[in-house]
Motif scaffolding. Structure first.
Motif, PDB file in Angstrom:
ATOM      1  N   PHE A 164      -2.620 -10.665  -1.394  1.00 24.21           N
ATOM      2  CA  PHE A 164      -2.181  -9.308  -1.068  1.00 24.21           C
ATOM      3  C   PHE A 164      -1.310  -8.764  -2.199  1.00 24.21           C
ATOM      4  N   THR A 165      -1.465  -7.502  -2.496  1.00 25.17           N
ATOM      5  CA  THR A 165      -0.509  -6.817  -3.369  1.00 25.17           C
ATOM      6  C   THR A 165       0.280  -5.844  -2.512  1.00 25.17           C
ATOM      7  N   HIS A 182       5.080  -3.460  -7.689  1.00 22.92           N
ATOM      8  CA  HIS A 182       4.291  -4.272  -6.772  1.00 22.92           C
ATOM      9  C   HIS A 182       4.767  -5.725  -6.819  1.00 22.92           C
ATOM     10  N   GLU A 183       4.496  -6.423  -5.732  1.00 26.28           N
ATOM     11  CA  GLU A 183       4.656  -7.870  -5.651  1.00 26.28           C
ATOM     12  C   GLU A 183       3.374  -8.440  -5.066  1.00 26.28           C
ATOM     13  N   VAL A 201      -5.407  -3.292  12.652  1.00 29.04           N
ATOM     14  CA  VAL A 201      -5.944  -2.304  11.724  1.00 29.04           C
ATOM     15  C   VAL A 201      -4.831  -1.882  10.786  1.00 29.04           C
ATOM     16  N   ASP A 202      -5.150  -1.783   9.504  1.00 28.35           N
ATOM     17  CA  ASP A 202      -4.172  -1.326   8.512  1.00 28.35           C
ATOM     18  C   ASP A 202      -3.463  -0.068   9.025  1.00 28.35           C
ATOM     19  N   PRO A 203      -2.127  -0.080   9.061  1.00 29.36           N
ATOM     20  CA  PRO A 203      -1.396   1.060   9.642  1.00 29.36           C
ATOM     21  C   PRO A 203      -1.589   2.371   8.889  1.00 29.36           C
ATOM     22  N   SER A 327      -6.441  -5.806   1.266  1.00 30.90           N
ATOM     23  CA  SER A 327      -5.542  -6.623   0.449  1.00 30.90           C
ATOM     24  C   SER A 327      -4.453  -5.809  -0.246  1.00 30.90           C
ATOM     25  N   SER A 328      -4.570  -4.474  -0.265  1.00 30.12           N
ATOM     26  CA  SER A 328      -3.537  -3.625  -0.866  1.00 30.12           C
ATOM     27  C   SER A 328      -2.627  -3.098   0.237  1.00 30.12           C
TER      28      SER A 328
END
Length: 549
Positions: A164-165, A182-183, A201-203, A327-328
């Motif tokens: 994940f970034t 970013h991390e 689900v991605d918020p 992943s982002s």
């Protein structure tokens, strides 16, 4: 598979086996706003101590039982001044590992030291993780590559899920030629075969997205090199979207129809051969073979097929729970926002992790009642994330967090107390936890049992070394030295802290649990070898016979 070598690796690969086993001593419980000397036994734990020793102390009760682990270890930026203070005994590296780790120019081996610090901790985290468990590890560019290599080695490259970034919203270095915002968060499973589609689900997805629909339709026509054109025969009765009509024979649009398709009452009335490349041919044919009853796809979704009004073949997937994790990661808070929130609690802490980020990561793990472990607890964001999520969805996750620094009482535990009880204008979440300290080693330096350690803790340890199971706390109708019966073997631990014990006929007369085999610990034995062999008795001398792990 490529592996990574560094100075000191050969000395720390199995260092987790040499770490002394220390016991956890209960300091206090916190039960819905009330601090007490009694254990709440809620399953929520805050542990003060070195996380390597604490992780080992957790093994007898939690090996293979942690479903979610999140850690935020030192990034080794050169600004932390962290120390590797584990008791590595090899004289060539003992002093070297004990020194403060400096910046790259000051300490050219700081990356080796970081790897020596991380490797044994990751080994123990792997042992604690359940077969269906996930681990998330925050990191940045300084050690990302090294971390990836050792995680591939410990968890297995096949069990790598994603990197994940996280876009770290908020302030960053405005003087840099390229601004770093970013991390990374490495994610591994214990066993990839047990990793399920997350029920989240991605918020950032809009609420009106088709992802939230309980039924999804898509054409299965897909032409290309990986989807060669082939024929499929549609039998009489194949479902259609239109009540009645005819789809004419055609070869100018996909799919091709080799003859007219006649439809009555939403079904085909004649056999038709259709030709195309297909995205889901296997499950499409399984649906036909199943006489048009639904079949399950690779995500375990109920799937049916139909002819649309245009003559396209579409699949219809029914789902009770959407799954869409990308992943982002962004719009998930920042350290600045979290610092401001902590100030409302009267807490000052540098660089706390975003609560929204940790909540989201935990929500990726499916389940109702599981344990979340964080062995680099810091201010306690992971524990708060667990309490917040339970408050939102009514589940019963537990947290175990470990922190070495003395601020664990003034900051970490105080934060969780305020989350439970409420602060400022924020309503309390309710809940309980127990606070523990790492205290005495189970064994003295001379290898003998530490007589100051509670006997029950020693019994727990011995039973775990024999069976890899947790000792049952219920009372047994046997003598007081009986541990438990496992795989038709009865275990006894004939131990008194200030006395010498002997396995003899008088002791055998007190045993009541029948088994095929008996393993009995004592200081001495007066039974002869032939008698013990005949009666399937195995004697193990205290302390020599006790396994160290």
């Amino acid at each position: 598979m490529p592996t990574l070598n560094w100075i000191g690796k050969d000395k720390v690969v199995n260092h987790h086996l040499e770490v002394p086993f220390k016991v956890l001593e209960h300091s206090y419980g916190f039960d819905n706003g009330v601090q007490t000397d009694k254990e709440t036994k809620s399953g929520n734990k805050i542990i003060h101590g070195d996380n390597l020793e604490a992780l080992k102390a957790l093994l007898p009760e939690y090996e293979g039982k942690i479903k979610c682990t999140y850690i935020d270890p030192p990034y080794n930026t050169g600004n932390e001044g962290w120390k590797y203070n584990d008791n590595v005994s090899h004289p060539k590296i003992k002093k070297w590992l004990g020194e403060t780790v400096g910046k790259e120019g000051d300490d050219l081996t700081r990356h080796d030291k970081w790897l020596c610090m991380m490797y044994p901790r990751l080994k123990l985290l792997h042992k604690l993780l359940s077969n269906d468990g996930l681990i998330f590890i925050s990191i940045d560019d300084n050690e990302y590559q090294n971390l990836k290599y050792i995680c591939d080695e410990i968890f297995g490259r096949n069990n790598f899920i994603t990197n994940f970034t996280w876009r770290t919203d908020g302030n960053f270095d405005n003087q840099a030629k390229i601004k770093i915002n970013h991390e990374y968060i490495l994610c591994y499973s214990k066993n990839i075969d047990f990793f399920e589609y997350p029920k989240v689900v991605d918020p950032n997805i809009s609420i009106d997205s088709k992802l939230f629909k309980t039924e999804i339709r898509n054409t299965i026509v897909k032409n290309g090199p990986k989807n060669p054109i082939s024929d499929v025969k549609l039998p009489i009765g194949f479902p259609c979207d239109i009540e009645s009509g005819v789809i004419k024979k055609r070869n100018n649009s996909w799919p091709h129809y080799e003859s007219d398709a006649k439809i009555e009452d939403y079904k085909l009335t004649n056999e038709v051969i259709v030709k195309s490349g297909w995205s889901s041919k296997g499950i499409f044919e399984a649906f036909i073979k199943n006489e048009f009853n639904s079949v399950k796809d690779s995500k375990n979704q109920e799937t049916t097929f139909t002819i649309s009004k245009t003559g396209a073949i579409e699949n219809i997937k029914s789902r009770s729970q959407a799954s869409h994790v990308v992943s982002s990661l962004f719009n998930m808070g920042s350290t600045q926002n979290m610092s401001s929130e902590l100030k409302k609690m009267g807490i000052d802490f540098d660089y706390p992790k975003s609560i929204n980020l940790i909540q989201y990561l935990i929500s990726i793990v499916n389940g109702e009642n599981f344990i979340v472990l964080d062995s680099f607890a810091g201010s306690g964001t992971t524990a708060q994330a667990v309490l917040n999520l339970n408050d939102i969805d009514g589940k019963n996750r537990k947290f175990i967090i470990i922190e070495l620094m003395d601020y664990v009482e003034s900051i970490t535990s105080e934060r969780i107390k305020k989350v439970i009880s409420g602060y400022s204008d924020v309503k309390g979440k309710g809940g309980c936890f127990d606070f523990y300290k790492l205290e005495q080693s189970l064994f003295n330096h001379d290898g003998n049992l530490n007589e100051n350690v509670d006997t029950d803790k020693i019994r727990n340890y011995v039973y775990y070394t024999e069976t890899k199971n947790v000792l049952n706390k219920k009372k047994h109708l046997d003598n007081k030295y009986f541990l438990d019966k496992n795989n038709d073997t009865s275990y006894y631990f004939l131990y008194e802290p200030s006395e010498t014990t002997t396995l003899n006929h008088a002791f055998l007369a007190t045993m009541k649990t029948k088994a095929e085999q008996y393993i009995i610990y004592a200081d001495n034995v007066s039974l002869d070898e032939i008698f013990m062999t005949t009666h399937n008795i195995i004697f193990k001398k205290i302390p020599r016979g006790i396994t160290r792990f």
